[in-house]
Design a protein around this motif. Structure first.
Motif, mmCIF file in Angstrom:
data_model
loop_
_atom_site.group_PDB
_atom_site.id
_atom_site.type_symbol
_atom_site.label_atom_id
_atom_site.label_comp_id
_atom_site.label_asym_id
_atom_site.label_seq_id
_atom_site.Cartn_x
_atom_site.Cartn_y
_atom_site.Cartn_z
ATOM 1 N N VAL A 132 35.991 -3.171 -8.873
ATOM 2 C CA VAL A 132 34.727 -3.397 -8.157
ATOM 3 C C VAL A 132 34.960 -3.913 -6.734
ATOM 4 O O VAL A 132 36.044 -4.387 -6.399
ATOM 5 N N SER A 133 33.884 -3.825 -5.927
ATOM 6 C CA SER A 133 33.923 -4.361 -4.567
ATOM 7 C C SER A 133 33.519 -5.841 -4.611
ATOM 8 O O SER A 133 33.099 -6.333 -5.656
ATOM 9 N N ASP A 134 33.584 -6.503 -3.447
ATOM 10 C CA ASP A 134 33.093 -7.883 -3.353
ATOM 11 C C ASP A 134 31.622 -7.910 -3.713
ATOM 12 O O ASP A 134 30.898 -6.951 -3.450
ATOM 13 N N LYS A 135 31.163 -9.009 -4.248
ATOM 14 C CA LYS A 135 29.743 -9.218 -4.562
ATOM 15 C C LYS A 135 29.159 -8.141 -5.470
ATOM 16 O O LYS A 135 28.026 -7.699 -5.284
ATOM 17 N N ALA A 136 29.956 -7.670 -6.420
ATOM 18 C CA ALA A 136 29.462 -6.628 -7.330
ATOM 19 C C ALA A 136 28.567 -7.252 -8.398
ATOM 20 O O ALA A 136 28.672 -8.433 -8.710
ATOM 21 N N LYS A 137 27.690 -6.435 -8.926
ATOM 22 C CA LYS A 137 26.774 -6.894 -9.984
ATOM 23 C C LYS A 137 27.029 -6.110 -11.262
ATOM 24 O O LYS A 137 27.413 -4.936 -11.217
ATOM 25 N N LEU A 138 26.789 -6.798 -12.387
ATOM 26 C CA LEU A 138 26.939 -6.174 -13.706
ATOM 27 C C LEU A 138 25.599 -6.245 -14.428
ATOM 28 O O LEU A 138 24.964 -7.302 -14.449
ATOM 29 N N VAL A 139 25.166 -5.136 -14.997
ATOM 30 C CA VAL A 139 24.006 -5.140 -15.894
ATOM 31 C C VAL A 139 24.531 -4.859 -17.290
ATOM 32 O O VAL A 139 25.222 -3.861 -17.516
ATOM 33 N N LEU A 140 24.231 -5.766 -18.209
ATOM 34 C CA LEU A 140 24.725 -5.650 -19.578
ATOM 35 C C LEU A 140 23.524 -5.494 -20.506
ATOM 36 O O LEU A 140 22.524 -6.192 -20.348
ATOM 37 N N ILE A 141 23.615 -4.571 -21.444
ATOM 38 C CA ILE A 141 22.502 -4.327 -22.370
ATOM 39 C C ILE A 141 22.956 -4.770 -23.757
ATOM 40 O O ILE A 141 23.953 -4.258 -24.279
ATOM 41 N N ILE A 142 22.242 -5.756 -24.336
ATOM 42 C CA ILE A 142 22.685 -6.302 -25.621
ATOM 43 C C ILE A 142 21.532 -6.325 -26.617
ATOM 44 O O ILE A 142 20.433 -6.785 -26.275
ATOM 45 N N PRO A 143 21.762 -5.856 -27.858
ATOM 46 C CA PRO A 143 20.696 -5.906 -28.857
ATOM 47 C C PRO A 143 20.423 -7.337 -29.317
ATOM 48 O O PRO A 143 21.359 -8.096 -29.581
ATOM 49 N N ILE A 144 19.133 -7.708 -29.385
ATOM 50 C CA ILE A 144 18.731 -9.046 -29.850
ATOM 51 C C ILE A 144 17.612 -8.910 -30.882
ATOM 52 O O ILE A 144 17.010 -7.840 -31.006
ATOM 53 N N LYS A 145 17.338 -10.032 -31.568
ATOM 54 C CA LYS A 145 16.205 -10.035 -32.503
ATOM 55 C C LYS A 145 14.929 -10.292 -31.702
ATOM 56 O O LYS A 145 14.950 -11.097 -30.771
ATOM 57 N N PRO A 146 13.826 -9.645 -32.081
ATOM 58 C CA PRO A 146 12.585 -9.879 -31.343
ATOM 59 C C PRO A 146 12.150 -11.334 -31.480
ATOM 60 O O PRO A 146 12.379 -11.946 -32.520
ATOM 61 N N SER A 147 11.558 -11.906 -30.428
ATOM 62 C CA SER A 147 11.059 -13.274 -30.476
ATOM 63 C C SER A 147 9.921 -13.400 -29.480
ATOM 64 O O SER A 147 9.869 -12.671 -28.489
ATOM 65 N N GLU A 148 9.010 -14.355 -29.759
ATOM 66 C CA GLU A 148 7.877 -14.584 -28.850
ATOM 67 C C GLU A 148 8.341 -15.363 -27.625
ATOM 68 O O GLU A 148 7.785 -15.241 -26.553
#
Ligand SMILES: C[S@@+](CC[C@H](N)C(=O)[O-])C[C@H]1O[C@@H](n2cnc3c(N)ncnc32)[C@H](O)[C@@H]1O
Length: 158
Positions: free
Chosen positions: A91-107
């Motif tokens: 990656v370059s400097d100041k790179a961003k990561l988007v991570l997608i993770i399964p979770i249990k539904p909650s209010e």
């Protein structure tokens, strides 16, 4: 969005499906985005991503397998932390990561329960990997599944 992108999966069937999806999505595209979809290992991006792009990648999106990796190579957190480690090599400097993770539904936005593993352990793993969590959002999927969309910053490392 006009972004150029390289997409990697280790499964040829997923690559073929992703190619069809992208062709469909870009059929009326006027931005002339460039993309490559290739077989590769998220835990070895140094060898998987063409050398010309090393150090020029400003964003990474990781949608890891749910639970145990179907290929049996890593446990869930281990795969994420190995993938983050491999991202820091391209990656370059100041790179961003988007991570997608399964979770249990909650209010409640504060009550995060991962479908696989413990949220506190996940946050420690991210800290140890040098990824700084910036923010996260919930996305409802169905009665027993939601997804956490998590934004983090990652820095290049040799
Ligand atoms: C939740 S799916 C995401 C699929 C992809 N986002 C899509 O919609 O085309 C997880 C994917 O991770 C892939 N995978 C597992 N381990 C991997 C690795 N080490 N490197 C690259 N891909 C991997 C699996 O083949 C699977 O397709």
């Amino acid at each position: 969005m006009g972004r150029n992108c390289i997409a990697v999966d280790m499964d040829k069937e997923m690559i073929d499906g992703a190619k069809q999806n992208v062709e469909w999505a870009l059929q009326n595209d006027s931005t002339k985005s460039k993309y490559q979809i290739m077989i590769g290992d998220a835990c070895n991006l140094e060898d998987s991503i063409p050398k010309q792009w090393h150090g020029k990648i400003s964003g990474v999106v990781l949608d890891p397998p749910y639970g145990r990796n179907s290929h049996g190579t890593h446990e869930h957190f281990e795969l994420i932390s190995n993938a983050i480690d491999s991202m820091t090599k391209v990656v370059s400097d100041k790179a961003k990561l988007v991570l997608i993770i399964p979770i249990k539904p909650s209010e409640s936005d504060d009550d995060i329960q991962l479908l696989h593993g413990d949220w506190g352990e996940f946050v420690s793993m991210m800290n140890q990997s040098g990824a700084e969590i910036i923010n996260h959002w919930r996305e409802h999927v169905h009665a027993s599944l939601a997804r956490l969309i998590l934004l983090a910053s990652i820095a290049p490392r040799d």
